[in-house]
Enzyme design. Structure first.
Site, short mmCIF file in Angstrom:
data_model
loop_
_atom_site.label_atom_id
_atom_site.label_comp_id
_atom_site.label_asym_id
_atom_site.label_seq_id
_atom_site.Cartn_x
_atom_site.Cartn_y
_atom_site.Cartn_z
N ASP A 94 -12.19 6.21 1.03
CA ASP A 94 -12.89 6.63 0.31
C ASP A 94 -14.18 6.07 0.54
OD1 ASP A 94 -12.80 5.54 -2.18
OD2 ASP A 94 -10.57 7.22 -1.86
N HIS B 293 -7.08 1.01 7.04
CA HIS B 293 -7.10 2.46 7.68
C HIS B 293 -8.88 2.94 7.93
CE1 HIS B 293 -3.24 3.09 6.12
NE2 HIS B 293 -3.02 2.44 7.06
N CYS C 270 -19.08 7.34 18.21
CA CYS C 270 -18.73 8.25 19.33
C CYS C 270 -18.30 8.07 20.17
CB CYS C 270 -19.71 7.45 20.56
SG CYS C 270 -19.91 8.63 22.16
N CYS D 94 -22.48 13.20 19.65
CA CYS D 94 -23.71 11.31 19.70
C CYS D 94 -25.00 12.15 20.11
CB CYS D 94 -22.79 11.14 20.67
SG CYS D 94 -23.28 9.22 21.23
N GLY E 212 -1.88 2.22 -7.26
CA GLY E 212 -1.89 3.85 -6.32
C GLY E 212 -1.13 4.13 -5.43
N THR E 213 -0.38 3.44 -4.80
CA THR E 213 0.06 3.51 -3.83
C THR E 213 2.21 3.51 -3.64
OG1 THR E 213 0.58 2.68 -0.92
CG2 THR E 213 0.15 1.27 -2.74
N SER E 214 1.98 4.66 -2.23
CA SER E 214 3.44 4.57 -2.21
C SER E 214 4.49 3.74 -1.36
CB SER E 214 3.96 6.26 -1.81
OG SER E 214 3.78 6.10 -0.47
P1 OAD Z 1 0.38 7.96 -1.64
O1 OAD Z 1 -0.33 10.04 -1.48
O2 OAD Z 1 2.17 8.20 -0.37
O3 OAD Z 1 1.09 7.26 -2.59
C1 OAD Z 1 -0.26 8.10 -3.42
C2 OAD Z 1 0.20 7.34 -4.45
O4 OAD Z 1 -0.60 7.50 -5.89
C3 OAD Z 1 2.17 7.82 -5.35
O5 OAD Z 1 2.44 6.43 -5.07
C4 OAD Z 1 1.50 8.48 -6.78
O6 OAD Z 1 2.50 8.54 -7.53
C5 OAD Z 1 0.44 7.55 -7.19
N1 OAD Z 1 -0.59 7.91 -8.10
C6 OAD Z 1 -0.83 9.27 -8.42
N2 OAD Z 1 -1.64 9.90 -9.07
C7 OAD Z 1 -1.85 8.00 -9.61
C8 OAD Z 1 -3.11 7.42 -10.51
N3 OAD Z 1 -3.41 8.66 -11.47
N4 OAD Z 1 -2.94 6.38 -10.86
C9 OAD Z 1 -2.48 5.05 -10.31
N5 OAD Z 1 -0.99 5.53 -8.66
C10 OAD Z 1 -0.75 7.39 -8.80
O7 OAD Z 1 -1.04 7.17 -0.88
P2 OAD Z 1 -0.76 6.12 0.07
O8 OAD Z 1 0.38 5.09 -0.27
O9 OAD Z 1 -2.10 5.46 -0.36
O10 OAD Z 1 -2.41 6.86 5.84
O11 OAD Z 1 -0.56 6.33 1.41
C11 OAD Z 1 -0.87 5.47 2.34
C12 OAD Z 1 -1.82 6.40 3.82
O12 OAD Z 1 -1.21 7.70 4.14
C13 OAD Z 1 -2.67 6.94 3.12
O13 OAD Z 1 -4.03 5.58 3.73
C14 OAD Z 1 -2.86 7.41 4.70
C15 OAD Z 1 -1.87 8.30 4.71
O14 OAD Z 1 -0.85 9.19 5.78
C16 OAD Z 1 -4.22 7.41 7.27
O15 OAD Z 1 -5.12 8.11 6.97
C17 OAD Z 1 -4.02 5.83 8.27
#
Ligand code: OAD
Length: 245
Positions: free
Chosen positions: A101, A116, A124, A146, A186-188
């Site tokens: 984003d 990512h 293109c 394009c 904020g990542t799973s």
């Molecule tokens: P996920 O959707 O897997 O995880 C999001 C995490 O954010 C979860 O652990 C939530 O508990 C947490 N969360 C939610 N609200 C929050 C807040 N307000 N503050 C902090 N944490 C919060 O997203 P990602 O781990 O980013 O790939 O997923 C990884 C990749 O999966 C993405 O980059 C995307 C997707 O497929 C591509 O597009 C290549």
């Protein structure tokens, strides 16, 4: 917990940030997994793959347009601003993000590694070399084409099945191997090879400060300080404590 994290942050010489979709949740972006996640409603195979883009370019571009244009009104929240402040103060704070984003850059942060890619630019699909910034005007007619060779444009994000940009991911791993502290926000921690970055930091003996309302794949242990809360609330408090304690 948060005051211990602030202390470690203050002492850290080589901190690094690793962020995911939850970092942007309070700016209005949706996460991918969990009850309200995008992948409950949409199919990643269709919307985030090269074959989906080739077979159904209009549908795929509608989806990115929706995210980008909604994203147009999306601005970095207080947590982003706190990180920008911290980066300036520390002098060095590379930011590795899985997010497409662009909000880290928009909030004035530098040294941002978008592993990512970014949905703010397109190029293109037939690789003639054309590249452009995206804006609502350029997405009026879908799919965007394009202007040089007439092929469909593709968003500059890593689609499913594609490798990550080599230089970006290798520098991310290098940073993980050299840092003394990583803030994992904020990542799973479920999508590889990106998810290996915090594990590489732990293996090298770094401390991880995790900011997430929910438990993740990261181990619980003395090197992991898990602050269960939202990025937009915890980061300003943490940075304030780091500054004033
Ligand atoms: P996920 O959707 O897997 O995880 C999001 C995490 O954010 C979860 O652990 C939530 O508990 C947490 N969360 C939610 N609200 C929050 C807040 N307000 N503050 C902090 N944490 C919060 O997203 P990602 O781990 O980013 O790939 O997923 C990884 C990749 O999966 C993405 O980059 C995307 C997707 O497929 C591509 O597009 C290549």
């Amino acid at each position: 917990m948060i005051s211990r994290a602030a202390e470690l942050l203050r002492e850290s010489r080589n901190p690094v940030v690793f962020s995911g979709a939850g970092m942007s949740r309070e700016s209005g972006m949706r996460t991918f997994r969990g009850e309200e996640g995008l992948w409950k409603e949409y199919s990643p195979e269709q919307l985030s793959s090269l074959s989906g883009l080739r077979s159904d370019p209009e549908v795929v571009w509608e989806w990115y347009k929706m995210r980008l244009i909604t994203g147009d009104g999306i601005v970095p929240h207080a947590g982003y601003k706190a990180l920008t402040f911290l980066q300036k103060k520390k002098g060095t704070l590379p930011v590795i993000t899985q997010n497409v984003d662009g909000l880290h850059k928009l909030s004035g942060q530098t040294d941002v590694l978008e592993i990512h890619g970014s949905m703010r630019t397109a190029s293109c699909l037939d690789r003639c070399g054309f590249f452009t910034e995206l804006n609502p005007e350029s997405l009026q007619d879908l799919p965007p084409l394009c202007p040089d060779c007439g092929a469909i444009l593709r968003p500059d994000i890593v689609l499913f099945g594609e490798p990550l940009p080599h230089q970006v991911i290798s520098r991310s791993y290098k940073l993980a191997e050299e840092c003394d502290l990583m803030m994992v926000i904020g990542t799973s921690v479920q999508v590889w090879p990106a998810a290996g970055v915090p594990f590489a930091a732990l293996e090298n003996g770094a401390t991880v400060i995790e900011i997430n309302p929910a438990r993740t794949e990261l181990p619980q242990g003395e090197n992991v300080i898990s602050i269960r809360g939202k990025a937009g609330e915890i980061l300003p408090a943490l940075v304030d404590m780091e500054e004033n304690k």
